[in-house]
Enzyme design. Structure first.
Site, PDB file in Angstrom:
ATOM      1  N   HIS A 193       0.845  -1.208   0.000  1.00 49.50           N
ATOM      2  CA  HIS A 193       0.000   0.000   0.000  1.00 49.50           C
ATOM      3  C   HIS A 193       0.871   1.245   0.000  1.00 49.50           C
ATOM      4  O   HIS A 193       1.024   1.882   1.034  1.00 49.50           O
ATOM      5  CB  HIS A 193      -0.892  -0.006   1.242  1.00 49.50           C
ATOM      6  CG  HIS A 193      -2.064   0.933   1.161  1.00 49.50           C
ATOM      7  ND1 HIS A 193      -1.997   2.231   1.615  1.00 49.50           N
ATOM      8  CD2 HIS A 193      -3.317   0.774   0.694  1.00 49.50           C
ATOM      9  CE1 HIS A 193      -3.178   2.814   1.440  1.00 49.50           C
ATOM     10  NE2 HIS A 193      -3.993   1.948   0.893  1.00 49.50           N
ATOM     11  N   ILE A 228       1.930   4.542   1.706  1.00 49.06           N
ATOM     12  CA  ILE A 228       0.995   5.423   2.407  1.00 49.06           C
ATOM     13  C   ILE A 228       0.276   4.583   3.460  1.00 49.06           C
ATOM     14  O   ILE A 228      -0.199   3.485   3.163  1.00 49.06           O
ATOM     15  CB  ILE A 228      -0.039   6.027   1.431  1.00 49.06           C
ATOM     16  CG1 ILE A 228       0.659   6.942   0.416  1.00 49.06           C
ATOM     17  CG2 ILE A 228      -1.124   6.780   2.177  1.00 49.06           C
ATOM     18  CD1 ILE A 228      -0.246   7.417  -0.710  1.00 49.06           C
ATOM     19  N   GLY A 267      -6.004   4.252   5.785  1.00 48.73           N
ATOM     20  CA  GLY A 267      -6.912   4.880   6.749  1.00 48.73           C
ATOM     21  C   GLY A 267      -7.366   3.932   7.833  1.00 48.73           C
ATOM     22  O   GLY A 267      -7.475   4.318   9.001  1.00 48.73           O
ATOM     23  N   VAL A 268      -7.632   2.692   7.482  1.00 48.94           N
ATOM     24  CA  VAL A 268      -8.084   1.725   8.487  1.00 48.94           C
ATOM     25  C   VAL A 268      -6.997   1.487   9.539  1.00 48.94           C
ATOM     26  O   VAL A 268      -7.297   1.288  10.715  1.00 48.94           O
ATOM     27  CB  VAL A 268      -8.550   0.411   7.822  1.00 48.94           C
ATOM     28  CG1 VAL A 268      -7.383  -0.339   7.193  1.00 48.94           C
ATOM     29  CG2 VAL A 268      -9.297  -0.465   8.797  1.00 48.94           C
ATOM     30  N   GLU A 270      -6.968   2.097  13.624  1.00 49.16           N
ATOM     31  CA  GLU A 270      -6.464   1.124  14.593  1.00 49.16           C
ATOM     32  C   GLU A 270      -5.471   1.772  15.560  1.00 49.16           C
ATOM     33  O   GLU A 270      -5.503   1.512  16.759  1.00 49.16           O
ATOM     34  CB  GLU A 270      -5.815  -0.056  13.879  1.00 49.16           C
ATOM     35  CG  GLU A 270      -5.214  -1.090  14.801  1.00 49.16           C
ATOM     36  CD  GLU A 270      -6.218  -1.824  15.671  1.00 49.16           C
ATOM     37  OE1 GLU A 270      -5.790  -2.380  16.709  1.00 49.16           O
ATOM     38  OE2 GLU A 270      -7.427  -1.852  15.344  1.00 49.16           O
TER      39      GLU A 270
END
Length: 139
Positions: free
Chosen positions: A46, A52, A55-56, A60
């Site tokens: 990613h 980068i 977002g998930v 967390e």
């Protein structure tokens, strides 16, 4: 709290422990930090050549920091996500960035705890949202 002390609260280990330090402030909120090293598992794909933080994963990291709010309750308990609301991603987080995480309790009722959380790099807000947790007995 350092990583060792955080491991007394969280069950996360190795690649999934995403908080370097955290402290509870006088107003009851929590501030923590995590440095994106660049070798984390979630950066490998990613995105290749342009890593980068997803977002998930930012959610967390905020959630793990927020668990310091439940330090006393977490002895013998496990905090499980019950929901994520109003999540917003406003900035890219890359290797070398030092995240400052902020969390505060908005409300708690019938075992449900709702937290407001943010992830910052310097003076740039990168992610925010409301995170709901249920505290359950450890198996």
């Amino acid at each position: 709290m350092n990583r060792t002390e955080i491991m007394n609260i969280l069950p996360h280990r190795d690649d999934m422990l995403l908080v370097d330090d955290a402290q509870r402030l006088e107003d009851g909120s929590v501030v923590g930090h995590y440095t994106i090293r660049g070798d984390e598992f979630f950066l490998r794909g990613h995105f290749p050549g342009n890593p980068i933080v997803p977002g998930v994963i930012l959610c967390e990291i905020i959630a793990q920091t927020a668990c310091v709010l439940f330090e006393k309750e977490m002895q013998g308990a496990l905090a499980l996500y019950a929901g994520i609301d109003k999540a917003r991603f406003r900035g890219i987080v890359r290797p070398g960035d030092v995240l400052t995480l902020k969390a505060k309790l908005l409300r708690a009722k019938l075992g449900l705890h709702v937290i407001s959380g943010e992830a910052w790099v310097g003076d740039r807000l990168c992610a925010s949202g409301e995170f709901s947790f249920m505290l359950t007995a450890k198996p």
